[in-house]
Write an enzyme that holds these catalytic residues in place. Sequence first.
Site, PDB file in Angstrom:
ATOM      1  N   HIS A 179      33.443 -31.291  14.003  1.00  0.00           N
ATOM      2  CA  HIS A 179      33.517 -31.902  15.333  1.00  0.00           C
ATOM      3  C   HIS A 179      32.205 -31.716  16.079  1.00  0.00           C
ATOM      4  O   HIS A 179      32.152 -31.855  17.303  1.00  0.00           O
ATOM      5  CB  HIS A 179      34.705 -31.303  16.101  1.00  0.00           C
ATOM      6  CG  HIS A 179      35.999 -31.543  15.389  1.00  0.00           C
ATOM      7  ND1 HIS A 179      36.867 -32.561  15.727  1.00  0.00           N
ATOM      8  CD2 HIS A 179      36.549 -30.933  14.306  1.00  0.00           C
ATOM      9  CE1 HIS A 179      37.897 -32.548  14.895  1.00  0.00           C
ATOM     10  NE2 HIS A 179      37.722 -31.564  14.015  1.00  0.00           N
ATOM     11  N   LYS A 217       5.579  -9.930  14.370  1.00  0.00           N
ATOM     12  CA  LYS A 217       5.559  -8.497  14.731  1.00  0.00           C
ATOM     13  C   LYS A 217       4.186  -8.117  15.260  1.00  0.00           C
ATOM     14  O   LYS A 217       4.069  -7.417  16.271  1.00  0.00           O
ATOM     15  CB  LYS A 217       5.847  -7.639  13.491  1.00  0.00           C
ATOM     16  CG  LYS A 217       7.280  -7.612  13.061  1.00  0.00           C
ATOM     17  CD  LYS A 217       7.453  -6.568  11.952  1.00  0.00           C
ATOM     18  CE  LYS A 217       8.786  -6.684  11.284  1.00  0.00           C
ATOM     19  NZ  LYS A 217       8.862  -5.913  10.040  1.00  0.00           N
ATOM     20  N   GLU A 260      14.381 -15.803   3.329  1.00  0.00           N
ATOM     21  CA  GLU A 260      13.301 -14.821   3.264  1.00  0.00           C
ATOM     22  C   GLU A 260      12.734 -14.720   1.845  1.00  0.00           C
ATOM     23  O   GLU A 260      11.594 -14.313   1.656  1.00  0.00           O
ATOM     24  CB  GLU A 260      13.830 -13.451   3.716  1.00  0.00           C
ATOM     25  CG  GLU A 260      12.795 -12.641   4.489  1.00  0.00           C
ATOM     26  CD  GLU A 260      13.401 -11.457   5.227  1.00  0.00           C
ATOM     27  OE1 GLU A 260      13.521 -11.533   6.457  1.00  0.00           O
ATOM     28  OE2 GLU A 260      13.750 -10.459   4.587  1.00  0.00           O
TER      29      GLU A 260
HETATM   30  O1  PA5 Z   1      15.225  -8.082   3.623  1.00  0.00           O
HETATM   31  C1  PA5 Z   1      14.372  -7.435   4.193  1.00  0.00           C
HETATM   32  O2  PA5 Z   1      13.545  -6.753   3.574  1.00  0.00           O
HETATM   33  C2  PA5 Z   1      14.289  -7.411   5.697  1.00  0.00           C
HETATM   34  O3  PA5 Z   1      15.190  -8.306   6.265  1.00  0.00           O
HETATM   35  C3  PA5 Z   1      14.579  -6.020   6.222  1.00  0.00           C
HETATM   36  O4  PA5 Z   1      15.846  -5.614   5.796  1.00  0.00           O
HETATM   37  C4  PA5 Z   1      14.511  -5.978   7.758  1.00  0.00           C
HETATM   38  O5  PA5 Z   1      13.279  -6.451   8.198  1.00  0.00           O
HETATM   39  C5  PA5 Z   1      14.744  -4.573   8.262  1.00  0.00           C
HETATM   40  O6  PA5 Z   1      13.791  -3.711   7.739  1.00  0.00           O
HETATM   41  P1  PA5 Z   1      13.988  -2.153   7.756  1.00  0.00           P
HETATM   42  O7  PA5 Z   1      15.159  -1.824   6.914  1.00  0.00           O
HETATM   43  O8  PA5 Z   1      12.708  -1.606   7.190  1.00  0.00           O
HETATM   44  O9  PA5 Z   1      14.188  -1.735   9.198  1.00  0.00           O
END
Ligand code: PA5
Length: 451
Positions: free
Chosen positions: A311, A425, A290
């Site tokens: 394996h 989303k 990310e």
């Molecule tokens: O690292 C990040 O920012 C994302 O993975 C968020 O943690 C994830 O999308 C969850 O978001 P939120 O905490 O707003 O529900």
Amino acid sequence: MSLVKIDTRFTKGFFSESELQTELQAASKARETLRTKSGKGNDFLGWLDLPSKTDAELLNKIKNTTERLTKISEFLVVVGIGGSYLGAKAVIEAGISPFQGFKENEKNSAKILYAGHHIDSDYHSELLSFLNTKEFSIIVISKSGTTTEPALAFRSLLTLLEKKYGKDKTKDRVVSVTDANKGALKKLSTEYGFETYVIADDVGGRFSVFTPVGLLPIACAGLDIVSLIAGAKEMETNVSEESDPKKNLSCYYASVRNLLYKKGKKTEILVNYNPRLIFVTEWWKQLFGESEGKEKKGIFPAGVNFTTDLHSLGQYIQDGERNLFETILKVTRPKTESIIQEFSGDPDGLNYLAGKSVSHVNSKAIEATCLAHYEGGVPQIEIEIPELNMKTLGAILFMFEYACGISGYMLDVNPFDQPGVEDYKNNMFALLGKKGYEKKKEEVEAKLNSL
Ligand code: PA5
């Protein structure tokens, strides 16, 4: 002595010393950008000194919540997705024996379950029916407070709590971790009067394991968060103060992985030889994926669990396309030694190992695999962890976070945003008919029908 060591002997021949020096200089520069908070996404750097600034007030609050929740709950459901659950799960799975389940009869711990990290209907209904007859509480974690997956799971779990305990007592069985002011979860928490922890504005989800996002569930699992933070703090000192990039673990790791990337090694596989580390890999995948996968750039972070996957995926790693490198989490000392016994008649031919320990066999498997993969054209970075405990876990998690910041800057992306996460989303909201998405719904449906 450092809690963790990096060994790059299995990269020999994949790049020259002068290429490494160039990359180390680039890493030093990127580290300076990070340290001086002068790079992209610099309003999300609140995690940089989290270990050293964790104070007694927060630790005390967590201790009190843990005692309160675990007294009334056999099970604790952690509701969250991505950075809002992976750090906690990584540490909890690494810290607790898979057969222990939870520390039965032990004070101040509960069995941790997870929800809101996907939308599978069966998991959802099975969890609700399982909890129907159990004493449980919820830790709901969402920075934005509006993420669909956890919000959906939380709605059902909250309904079940109200049914079981009544609205008044439900209040004492929910703790929320969310933004200080905004979001649906904040609003709901205020309305119900849930105990609430705040996620600071300048800490992104995947960098939040050393905030209550990670610390509260980890403490409720009965694990020692003080040692976890102590390990992270020791690493914070190394990576923020050591200016020699070869001695700075995050700089060194970032340099070598970026150099391998430039050499065409586009996929990094995080390897473990210990099933307790499976979720450390999942956490690491999110952290780097990310943070770096942007502008059509970035190493693809993958993971394997050895020797299990020797394996299955082992064949590909040994002999498939040569665009891979591995980073190995090598735990050198087990918590307990298990000695292989002599067996009368030696029907399975294993008596040659009698008297040796299982960890000795695992260590030879590591050496053997590293050499085979190296000779097959896969360079490897070894991260040596003397023993798997809360302190070393804190150290490696922080080392990776800091390396991720450096590495993202070396790649010239903003490692602290995640704009690509919005695309699915928006399509999903349109298809589900969310208010405000009417036009988008038509577009998305038309596109799907044209395929
Ligand atoms: O690292 C990040 O920012 C994302 O993975 C968020 O943690 C994830 O999308 C969850 O978001 P939120 O905490 O707003 O529900």
